[in-house]
Motif scaffolding. Structure first.
Motif, PDB file in Angstrom:
ATOM      1  N   ARG A   1      39.116  44.390  44.133  1.00 42.31           N
ATOM      2  CA  ARG A   1      40.262  45.305  43.981  1.00 42.31           C
ATOM      3  C   ARG A   1      39.812  46.630  43.367  1.00 42.31           C
ATOM      4  NH1 ARG A   1      42.659  40.271  42.826  1.00 42.31           N
ATOM      5  NH2 ARG A   1      44.407  39.788  44.209  1.00 42.31           N
ATOM      6  N   GLN A   2      38.962  46.545  42.337  1.00 42.72           N
ATOM      7  CA  GLN A   2      38.460  47.759  41.708  1.00 42.72           C
ATOM      8  C   GLN A   2      37.629  48.588  42.679  1.00 42.72           C
ATOM      9  OE1 GLN A   2      36.364  46.433  38.235  1.00 42.72           O
ATOM     10  NE2 GLN A   2      38.237  45.838  37.126  1.00 42.72           N
ATOM     11  N   TYR A   3      36.781  47.927  43.478  1.00 48.21           N
ATOM     12  CA  TYR A   3      35.931  48.652  44.423  1.00 48.21           C
ATOM     13  C   TYR A   3      36.788  49.335  45.496  1.00 48.21           C
ATOM     14  CZ  TYR A   3      31.905  49.763  47.343  1.00 48.21           C
ATOM     15  OH  TYR A   3      30.957  50.433  48.062  1.00 48.21           O
ATOM     16  N   SER A   4      37.820  48.636  45.976  1.00 47.14           N
ATOM     17  CA  SER A   4      38.688  49.229  47.008  1.00 47.14           C
ATOM     18  C   SER A   4      39.398  50.469  46.458  1.00 47.14           C
ATOM     19  CB  SER A   4      39.712  48.201  47.487  1.00 47.14           C
ATOM     20  OG  SER A   4      40.590  47.851  46.430  1.00 47.14           O
ATOM     21  N   GLN A   5      39.801  50.434  45.188  1.00 44.99           N
ATOM     22  CA  GLN A   5      40.454  51.590  44.591  1.00 44.99           C
ATOM     23  C   GLN A   5      39.485  52.745  44.387  1.00 44.99           C
ATOM     24  OE1 GLN A   5      42.229  50.088  41.033  1.00 44.99           O
ATOM     25  NE2 GLN A   5      43.796  48.879  42.102  1.00 44.99           N
ATOM     26  N   GLN A   6      38.244  52.422  43.934  1.00 43.77           N
ATOM     27  CA  GLN A   6      37.252  53.472  43.696  1.00 43.77           C
ATOM     28  C   GLN A   6      36.848  54.163  44.988  1.00 43.77           C
ATOM     29  OE1 GLN A   6      34.100  51.430  41.686  1.00 43.77           O
ATOM     30  NE2 GLN A   6      35.245  51.196  39.749  1.00 43.77           N
ATOM     31  N   GLN A   7      36.668  53.388  46.072  1.00 43.25           N
ATOM     32  CA  GLN A   7      36.210  53.945  47.351  1.00 43.25           C
ATOM     33  C   GLN A   7      37.356  54.299  48.292  1.00 43.25           C
ATOM     34  OE1 GLN A   7      33.006  54.647  47.677  1.00 43.25           O
ATOM     35  NE2 GLN A   7      32.606  53.763  45.644  1.00 43.25           N
ATOM     36  N   GLN A   8      38.613  54.104  47.819  1.00 37.38           N
ATOM     37  CA  GLN A   8      39.802  54.408  48.635  1.00 37.38           C
ATOM     38  C   GLN A   8      39.777  53.621  49.946  1.00 37.38           C
ATOM     39  OE1 GLN A   8      40.029  58.668  49.064  1.00 37.38           O
ATOM     40  NE2 GLN A   8      40.612  59.004  46.931  1.00 37.38           N
ATOM     41  N   LEU A   9      39.583  52.286  49.817  1.00 36.22           N
ATOM     42  CA  LEU A   9      39.551  51.382  50.954  1.00 36.22           C
ATOM     43  C   LEU A   9      40.839  50.567  51.007  1.00 36.22           C
ATOM     44  CD1 LEU A   9      35.899  50.057  50.504  1.00 36.22           C
ATOM     45  CD2 LEU A   9      36.662  51.880  52.042  1.00 36.22           C
TER      46      LEU A   9
ATOM     47  N   GLY B   1      37.655  50.657  55.788  1.00 34.82           N
ATOM     48  CA  GLY B   1      37.641  52.094  55.581  1.00 34.82           C
ATOM     49  C   GLY B   1      36.951  52.778  56.747  1.00 34.82           C
ATOM     50  N   PRO B   2      36.841  54.105  56.727  1.00 32.08           N
ATOM     51  CA  PRO B   2      36.204  54.832  57.843  1.00 32.08           C
ATOM     52  C   PRO B   2      34.755  54.433  58.074  1.00 32.08           C
ATOM     53  CG  PRO B   2      37.450  56.320  56.426  1.00 32.08           C
ATOM     54  CD  PRO B   2      37.407  55.013  55.730  1.00 32.08           C
ATOM     55  N   GLU B   3      34.019  54.022  57.016  1.00 35.38           N
ATOM     56  CA  GLU B   3      32.594  53.721  57.155  1.00 35.38           C
ATOM     57  C   GLU B   3      32.235  52.314  56.701  1.00 35.38           C
ATOM     58  OE1 GLU B   3      30.449  56.675  55.021  1.00 35.38           O
ATOM     59  OE2 GLU B   3      31.013  58.313  56.360  1.00 35.38           O
ATOM     60  N   LEU B   4      33.235  51.508  56.349  1.00 37.83           N
ATOM     61  CA  LEU B   4      32.933  50.164  55.848  1.00 37.83           C
ATOM     62  C   LEU B   4      34.035  49.202  56.256  1.00 37.83           C
ATOM     63  CD1 LEU B   4      31.120  48.319  54.075  1.00 37.83           C
ATOM     64  CD2 LEU B   4      32.606  48.910  52.146  1.00 37.83           C
ATOM     65  N   ALA B   5      33.613  48.018  56.754  1.00 38.27           N
ATOM     66  CA  ALA B   5      34.541  46.936  57.081  1.00 38.27           C
ATOM     67  C   ALA B   5      33.834  45.623  56.797  1.00 38.27           C
ATOM     68  CB  ALA B   5      34.995  47.019  58.534  1.00 38.27           C
ATOM     69  N   VAL B   6      34.269  44.926  55.764  1.00 39.79           N
ATOM     70  CA  VAL B   6      33.659  43.650  55.393  1.00 39.79           C
ATOM     71  C   VAL B   6      34.763  42.654  55.089  1.00 39.79           C
ATOM     72  CG1 VAL B   6      31.550  44.685  54.474  1.00 39.79           C
ATOM     73  CG2 VAL B   6      33.502  44.312  52.963  1.00 39.79           C
ATOM     74  N   VAL B   7      34.420  41.358  55.226  1.00 40.23           N
ATOM     75  CA  VAL B   7      35.331  40.266  54.910  1.00 40.23           C
ATOM     76  C   VAL B   7      34.606  39.316  53.975  1.00 40.23           C
ATOM     77  CG1 VAL B   7      36.683  38.326  55.774  1.00 40.23           C
ATOM     78  CG2 VAL B   7      36.581  40.453  57.088  1.00 40.23           C
ATOM     79  N   VAL B   8      35.211  39.028  52.814  1.00 42.56           N
ATOM     80  CA  VAL B   8      34.682  38.051  51.862  1.00 42.56           C
ATOM     81  C   VAL B   8      35.618  36.857  51.879  1.00 42.56           C
ATOM     82  CG1 VAL B   8      34.044  37.598  49.462  1.00 42.56           C
ATOM     83  CG2 VAL B   8      33.721  39.883  50.430  1.00 42.56           C
ATOM     84  N   THR B   9      35.066  35.640  52.126  1.00 42.54           N
ATOM     85  CA  THR B   9      35.866  34.420  52.196  1.00 42.54           C
ATOM     86  C   THR B   9      35.477  33.472  51.082  1.00 42.54           C
ATOM     87  OG1 THR B   9      34.308  33.336  53.689  1.00 42.54           O
ATOM     88  CG2 THR B   9      36.073  34.654  54.699  1.00 42.54           C
ATOM     89  N   ALA B  10      36.423  32.615  50.720  1.00 44.45           N
ATOM     90  CA  ALA B  10      36.169  31.598  49.696  1.00 44.45           C
ATOM     91  C   ALA B  10      36.930  30.347  50.078  1.00 44.45           C
ATOM     92  CB  ALA B  10      36.612  32.100  48.328  1.00 44.45           C
ATOM     93  N   ARG B  11      36.179  29.204  50.191  1.00 52.31           N
ATOM     94  CA  ARG B  11      36.833  27.938  50.511  1.00 52.31           C
ATOM     95  C   ARG B  11      36.398  26.883  49.500  1.00 52.31           C
ATOM     96  NH1 ARG B  11      33.584  24.343  53.397  1.00 52.31           N
ATOM     97  NH2 ARG B  11      31.520  25.158  54.003  1.00 52.31           N
ATOM     98  N   PRO B  12      37.247  25.904  49.213  1.00 55.45           N
ATOM     99  CA  PRO B  12      36.917  24.883  48.215  1.00 55.45           C
ATOM    100  C   PRO B  12      35.703  24.062  48.648  1.00 55.45           C
ATOM    101  CG  PRO B  12      39.259  24.874  48.740  1.00 55.45           C
ATOM    102  CD  PRO B  12      38.587  25.732  49.775  1.00 55.45           C
ATOM    103  N   ASP B  13      34.901  23.706  47.659  1.00 56.80           N
ATOM    104  CA  ASP B  13      33.739  22.840  47.892  1.00 56.80           C
ATOM    105  C   ASP B  13      33.943  21.538  47.138  1.00 56.80           C
ATOM    106  OD1 ASP B  13      31.327  21.734  48.503  1.00 56.80           O
ATOM    107  OD2 ASP B  13      30.190  22.908  47.052  1.00 56.80           O
ATOM    108  N   ARG B  14      33.827  21.620  45.804  1.00 56.82           N
ATOM    109  CA  ARG B  14      34.140  20.481  44.960  1.00 56.82           C
ATOM    110  C   ARG B  14      35.330  20.851  44.083  1.00 56.82           C
ATOM    111  NH1 ARG B  14      28.634  21.008  44.207  1.00 56.82           N
ATOM    112  NH2 ARG B  14      28.937  21.581  42.016  1.00 56.82           N
ATOM    113  N   SER B  15      35.660  19.961  43.198  1.00 53.55           N
ATOM    114  CA  SER B  15      36.872  20.188  42.410  1.00 53.55           C
ATOM    115  C   SER B  15      36.777  21.431  41.559  1.00 53.55           C
ATOM    116  CB  SER B  15      37.169  18.973  41.517  1.00 53.55           C
ATOM    117  OG  SER B  15      36.079  18.746  40.634  1.00 53.55           O
TER     118      SER B  15
END
Length: 745
Positions: free
Chosen positions: A26-34, A57-71
């Motif tokens: 969230r902080q990075y998106s605000q700093q880079q206006q993404l 954004g105009p020069e960046l498009a990334v997806v970060v995913t998170a799925r459960p592994d253990r408890s």
């Protein structure tokens, strides 16, 4: 996710680190206006996608995913290739921006920022350092304070509960969070509920969460789910199939004590309760935590957390957090219930006030009607009784003077008793008739000029014989200068006032006592003081002195005759002159009655004082039930030397006009007791030879009033609010027989 991210490239990290990862993104998106998209923005994401963050954004498009592994751990993956990101966006119905093309420089900056964040907070998945633990603890406290603030910021119970389940589920990263509310009803009570499991059998209808005493039934009232694909259990109820569970008594005690129940594996815990286990499996529950909500000493409900994707080992801080939320919920629920009861009591009080006010109005109307009927009855009966009494008194006096034959002493005593009793009864009837006339507004003062000295001497002389019989010294103290003796009032009524007060003074003064009538002038007022050395009047009894038919002695102690009308009539006659009467008394010492009567303005005197340019002064009857307006008109016209008689009750105007014979009548069209137009029409029709001028008080903004008044027969109209100059001009014009036409305002 398998189509885009290789599971071998995913990195494991603690579940607690998800909050810090989300903060970094969230902080990075605000700093880079993404642009940042999360699972909250895309509720239609498939269940196996878990949590995700998409930066665009105009020069960046990334997806970060998170799925459960253990408890206690999650697997984090990264999509950075432009085609893979575009495919991921397309799968979720999002059109990629045409200009979006990830540059190596922008991707490098993002990765360096991530590495720096990992170095500072240890997001790589190794053991969390103390700084991360402190930060995570602060995050928990911050969220707890935020939830508590939202709970305390509202008195609407629905808003409180709905906010709580959503915020707490999001913080705990749980699959489902719900509130199970108990209802104090018999166990066989059924409630209508939404169909959440079409294929559930009757055994599965036992509640998954209740564990409450067997005499109450509950149902799920609020629910928050991480994914729409999870089955909803909202409005679900139960039939207590778990009552025979061996751990049930212990769990009931835990709930009563406010202690939560932690279940890491529902399959193991409910293996001996097939109906419960069947239901839990159908709604995909694998682990859960139940925190009781105690409002006062009563188990109000349960706060329940579900983990559905995998078994979850609940951390102590999670249980403690849930318990704190349940405690604050209990406080908020109690406050909301008190507020609701207060609103109901306020509404009930308002209804009672309205009903009581209406009852008082009805009682007042009934009392006024009864008072009018009483006055009319007394007046009628007084007239009917006076005629035969007059015959009795006259004939008894004639018989005492009878010249044909000598009367025996007994006969003469009988006749004397008849005459004395008849005269006494006639005085009582006259008093009743006077009171009735004054109350009905039918008493008119006969204003004349007279001598105060002469009237007061005659009044005192009338009681000298009675006073002498009781060895009472009665005297007159005149403090009048030569130019103060002449006074204008109704001499007959003034004499009646003094007679009533002197009679009481002589009556209630013991032998060898003293009665004095003192008279003086104070500017335009005549002041009469009747002092006696009689029995006196107690402070508690003084407020009853001037009430009708009130006597201050009990029947057994009463030594003096009387009807209780004398002082009441005296007060009315004084007030008819615009004066006042007061009493000061001390038991065993005596009493002093002070009467103050202002100088009255006679028609002849007013006419003599009027300027030559002004019209000849006459009597004016004012019909107005607004006291402020009536006072203004009376003051203005009285100052202009008119004699004004104010009538409040419009229903008696015709009788008053016939009796008073006024030169003009001023009537309001907005009367509560009668219709102003009807009064004008009736006056115009029944005026006879007198034909008084008629002026109407109208509202200038309501043009229909003026038209109605003129059509009914009014000579002119006066607008409200009253303009003194215009009022005097219109009245003068009417009294000099020079009526103006139209509404003057």
């Amino acid at each position: 996710m398998p189509k885009f991210i290789d599971r071998g490239t995913e990195q494991a990290m603690p579940r607690a680190a998800l909050v810090l990862l989300g903060q970094f993104l969230r902080q990075y998106s605000q700093q880079q206006q993404l642009t940042l998209l999360t699972e909250e923005d895309l509720p239609a994401v498939a269940a196996d996608d878990g949590s995700f963050w998409c930066l665009r954004g105009p020069e960046l498009a990334v997806v970060v995913t998170a799925r459960p592994d253990r408890s206690d751990r999650v697997l984090v993956g990264l999509l950075a290739e432009a085609s893979a990101v575009a495919a991921w966006l397309a799968q979720h119905g999002i059109q990629p921006e045409p200009q979006t093309a990830t540059s190596l420089e922008a991707l490098g900056q993002f990765m360096l920022a991530w590495v720096q964040a990992c170095a500072q907070t240890n997001l790589s998945g190794s053991e969390t350092p103390s700084q991360t633990a402190i930060t995570w603890q602060q995050e928990r406290r911050l969220l707890l304070n935020q939830v508590i603030t939202k709970i305390q910021g509202s008195l609407e119970l629905a808003e409180i509960l709905e906010t709580t389940v959503a915020e707490v589920r999001r913080f705990l990263q749980a699959d489902r969070l719900l509130i199970y509310q108990f209802d104090q009803a018999p166990a066989d009570t059924t409630r209508p509920m939404a169909t959440v499991l079409d294929q559930a059998n009757s055994a599965a209808q036992a509640d998954s969460e209740a564990d409450q005493p067997p005499d109450i039934v509950g149902y799920i009232t609020y629910e928050s789910r991480s994914l729409d694909s999870l089955p909803s259990v909202l409005h679900y109820t139960e039939h207590l199939c778990f009552q025979n569970h061996p751990d049930y008594p212990d769990r009931a005690v835990h709930y009563r004590q406010g202690q939560p129940i932690v279940i890491d594996d529902v399959a193991h815990t409910y293996r001996h309760i097939p109906c419960m286990l069947a239901f839990l499996q159908q709604v995909q529950v694998k682990s859960k935590v139940v925190a009781p909500i105690l409002v006062g000493q009563r188990l109000w409900g349960l706060l329940i957390v579900h983990q559905c994707d995998d078994l979850r080992q609940w951390q102590p801080w999670e249980t403690e957090f849930l318990q704190h939320i349940a405690e604050h919920l209990a406080i908020a629920i109690n406050q909301a219930q008190l507020y609701h009861r207060l609103q109901q009591q306020t509404q009930n009080l308002e209804v009672c006030v309205v009903e009581r006010t209406q009852d008082l109005r009805d009682a007042l109307v009934a009392a006024e009607a009864a008072n009018r009927a009483k006055s009319e009855f007394l007046a009628t009966m007084s007239h009917e009784l006076r005629t035969p009494l007059t015959y009795i008194i006259g004939m008894s006096a004639t018989l005492q003077r009878w010249s044909l034959g000598e009367l025996t002493p007994r006969q003469r005593d009988y006749l004397s008793t008849i005459q004395t009793s008849g005269e006494h009864l006639l005085r009582v009837i006259n008093d009743i008739l006077d009171v009735s006339k004054i109350e009905n507004g039918r008493t008119v003062l006969d204003l004349r000029q007279f001598s105060l000295t002469s009237l007061c001497r005659q009044s005192v002389d009338a009681f000298r014989s009675e006073a002498a019989q009781n060895t009472i010294d009665i005297g007159l103290d005149l403090k009048l200068s030569n130019n103060q003796d002449t006074f204008v009032a109704d001499p007959r009524r003034v004499r009646q006032i003094l007679a009533n007060l002197l009679s009481n003074a002589v009556k209630f003064t013991p032998a060898s006592g003293k009665v004095v009538l003192r008279v003086r002038r104070e500017q335009n007022d005549a002041v009469f003081q009747i002092e006696d050395t009689g029995i006196g009047i107690s402070l508690t009894a003084q407020p009853l002195l001037f009430e009708k038919f009130q006597q201050l002695e009990s029947v057994r102690q009463r030594e003096h005759q009387g009807t209780g009308l004398g002082l009441a009539l005296t007060k009315q006659l004084v007030e008819l002159h615009g004066g006042s009467i007061k009493v000061s008394s001390e038991v065993g010492v005596g009493s002093t009655f002070t009467v103050r009567i202002p100088l009255q303005r006679s028609a002849a005197a007013a006419a003599a004082e009027a300027p030559a340019a002004e019209p000849v002064v006459g009597r004016i009857v004012l019909v107005e039930d607004n006291e402020e307006t009536a006072s203004l008109i009376c003051d203005m016209l009285t100052a202009a030397a008119y004699q004004v008689i104010w009538i409040v009750d419009g229903s008696r105007v015709l009788d008053q006009v016939e009796l008073l014979q006024p030169a003009a009548v001023i009537t309001s069209l907005s009367l509560a007791s009668a219709n102003g137009s009807d009064i004008i029409a009736a006056l115009r029709q029944d005026s006879g030879a007198l034909e008084p001028k008629i002026l109407a008080l109208v509202d200038p903004e309501d043009h229909t009033q003026a038209e109605q008044a003129l059509k009914a027969g009014a000579d002119d109209c006066v607008g409200k609010p009253i303009d003194p100059r215009q009022l005097l001009s219109i009245v003068n014009a009417a009294m000099t027989a020079q009526p103006s036409f139209g509404v003057n305002h």
